[in-house]
Design a protein around this motif. Sequence first.
Motif, PDB file in Angstrom:
ATOM      1  N   TRP A  97      -1.379   3.494   0.086  1.00 33.01           N
ATOM      2  CA  TRP A  97      -2.730   3.595   0.619  1.00 33.01           C
ATOM      3  C   TRP A  97      -2.951   5.199   0.142  1.00 33.01           C
ATOM      4  CZ3 TRP A  97      -3.570   7.348   4.294  1.00 33.01           C
ATOM      5  CH2 TRP A  97      -2.588   7.347   5.285  1.00 33.01           C
TER       6      TRP A  97
ATOM      7  N   GLU B 105     -13.600   2.990   0.642  1.00 34.30           N
ATOM      8  CA  GLU B 105     -13.668   1.639   0.962  1.00 34.30           C
ATOM      9  C   GLU B 105     -12.393   0.906   0.256  1.00 34.30           C
ATOM     10  OE1 GLU B 105     -15.597  -1.271   1.357  1.00 34.30           O
ATOM     11  OE2 GLU B 105     -17.331  -0.072   2.405  1.00 34.30           O
ATOM     12  N   GLY B 106     -11.791   1.580  -0.946  1.00 30.11           N
ATOM     13  CA  GLY B 106     -10.453   1.032  -1.303  1.00 30.11           C
ATOM     14  C   GLY B 106      -9.405   1.399  -0.426  1.00 30.11           C
TER      15      GLY B 106
ATOM     16  N   GLN C 188      -9.251  -1.159   2.438  1.00 31.31           N
ATOM     17  CA  GLN C 188      -8.647  -2.336   2.092  1.00 31.31           C
ATOM     18  C   GLN C 188      -7.169  -2.411   1.922  1.00 31.31           C
ATOM     19  OE1 GLN C 188     -10.965  -5.155   1.110  1.00 31.31           O
ATOM     20  NE2 GLN C 188      -8.546  -6.086   1.588  1.00 31.31           N
TER      21      GLN C 188
ATOM     22  N   VAL D 126      -5.886  -2.565   5.540  1.00 30.70           N
ATOM     23  CA  VAL D 126      -5.986  -3.896   6.226  1.00 30.70           C
ATOM     24  C   VAL D 126      -5.044  -4.743   5.558  1.00 30.70           C
ATOM     25  CG1 VAL D 126      -7.554  -5.664   5.926  1.00 30.70           C
ATOM     26  CG2 VAL D 126      -8.543  -3.596   6.422  1.00 30.70           C
ATOM     27  N   GLU D 127      -4.668  -4.695   4.211  1.00 30.34           N
ATOM     28  CA  GLU D 127      -3.762  -5.601   3.610  1.00 30.34           C
ATOM     29  C   GLU D 127      -2.308  -5.260   4.115  1.00 30.34           C
ATOM     30  OE1 GLU D 127      -4.099  -4.803  -0.559  1.00 30.34           O
ATOM     31  OE2 GLU D 127      -5.931  -6.014  -0.787  1.00 30.34           O
TER      32      GLU D 127
ATOM     33  N   ARG E 149     -17.450  -4.934   8.838  1.00 33.95           N
ATOM     34  CA  ARG E 149     -16.970  -4.662   7.421  1.00 33.95           C
ATOM     35  C   ARG E 149     -15.459  -4.639   7.316  1.00 33.95           C
ATOM     36  NH1 ARG E 149     -16.741  -6.048   2.645  1.00 33.95           N
ATOM     37  NH2 ARG E 149     -16.321  -4.659   0.954  1.00 33.95           N
TER      38      ARG E 149
ATOM     39  N   MET F 258     -12.900  -7.322   5.331  1.00 37.76           N
ATOM     40  CA  MET F 258     -12.064  -7.262   4.476  1.00 37.76           C
ATOM     41  C   MET F 258     -10.898  -7.868   4.731  1.00 37.76           C
ATOM     42  SD  MET F 258     -12.113  -2.864   4.106  1.00 37.76           S
ATOM     43  CE  MET F 258     -13.915  -2.134   3.322  1.00 37.76           C
TER      44      MET F 258
END
Length: 480
Positions: free
Chosen positions: A339, A346-347, A350, A353-354, A414, A418
């Motif tokens: 990460w 935002e990336g 994401q 979150v993954e 948001r 995601m």
Amino acid sequence: MDQISGCELPRPLRWNEVYREAELYKAALRVYTKPLFHWRKALSTSTDGHTLYDLAGRGLRSLDALHRSLAQENFQFRPAVALKYNFNGKRRTLYVSPWEERIVDLLLYRVLNRKLHAWFSAHSYAYRDRTFGLDRCQARIARVLRSQDAALYLLKRDIADYFASVDHAVLLEKLSSLVERDDYLYRLLEQRVRFLYQDESGGHRAMVGIPFGAAIACLFANIYLTDLDREIARIAGVHYFRYADDILVLSPARDAALLAREHLERALPELRVHFKSSHQVDLVLSARPAPDAVFAEAREFRHLGLLFRVGGSVALSRDKCRKIQNLFRFAFRRGRRRWKKVTAPEGRAQALVEIAAETVEKGVRNVAILDYYLKHVDDEAQLRLLDRWLAEEVLSRVFGGHKKGHFRRISFARLRAMGLLSLVHRRRLVRRGRIESPFFIWQKQKVTRAFRGTVARLQRAARASAAFSPLPEAAASNRP
């Protein structure tokens, strides 16, 4: 013999009444399939230096020879290897027996546990058949708390180093009332009580304790405390729960609780064990002030990993909350390179979150820990706080620091869009049976990890698992 739950043992057990060849093969199949998805466990050895593959390589001849020695009553247990381990800060000695001994151990545990099922106390929940267990114990404790409007008096006890402190003379005396003393079955059990082992200083015969790590030790643990279970359960107005060496007494009557405490204290010299002083708790549970000279006031108590509250609600204790938080903290730390290389907020969010989703969906240990707690707790307000903490933890790695203002840049909604995990939602899915069993996730993980870093590939996993087919000789041609 005292009666429990309307059932009693009609006469002492004998070997020819409990042993069947089919039971040996059931135990063998269980031993063969246990390391099914982690074949490296099958490579463990004991004093004979043989692995499970060595046993399987001889096929049915090994089990046939084992059956003949048991049928002719000349099987003898060989020494185990004593290995010292640290289990989450608790130092234990694990006794690893040869594979044939493990099969016979499991055989004895299964057949005797079934024979003694009605004889055991209905208030003992560990090492029992599927109708008992931790889930049932936790549910019954919560039910008692919900059913009481008045104050409840509580006693909590934990036997110190239980498996290593069981007295052999006391245990053998209890076994002699269950098993014919001049029978081969008694001689087998006596060998497991006074078991042989080897360590770095040589060979020994145990003078105290039961072999931690052997299936039969779980049976001995219940037999040893069954008389105590009955004694406490006979006290009128007492709700008694024992899970292994963890003892809990609940009673709406103060005198009944004091009587139970006297019985527990009197039983210690007879059993030659002692309670952990750090785990000894005497409480009075009440929503209103209830001063007492003996019982400390409380509105909640921690037992078997959960926090039980007055009224019957169940939540996570502080250390379990931290344990769940650490699952994600460590995952984010391990995936730092993944990460960190993403610069766009935002990336990066994401990617985090993954990682959080993978921590639960692909980490079998994490699934087992998390879903167990979610199955039992009903404090959704606490879970919402954990959900908010997880969102803040993600944003702190995106923007730096835990600041509420981060939600103005990437909102909670948001993050949900995601795919950010919700513990509240997952709990509802677990309770409704909509979450895949951790066992199937465990299958996939073990197959993947077993072949990681080897010349084998995943498409060959099916051939490798044939080593643990119901036919033991199948392992011979598949040994790694």
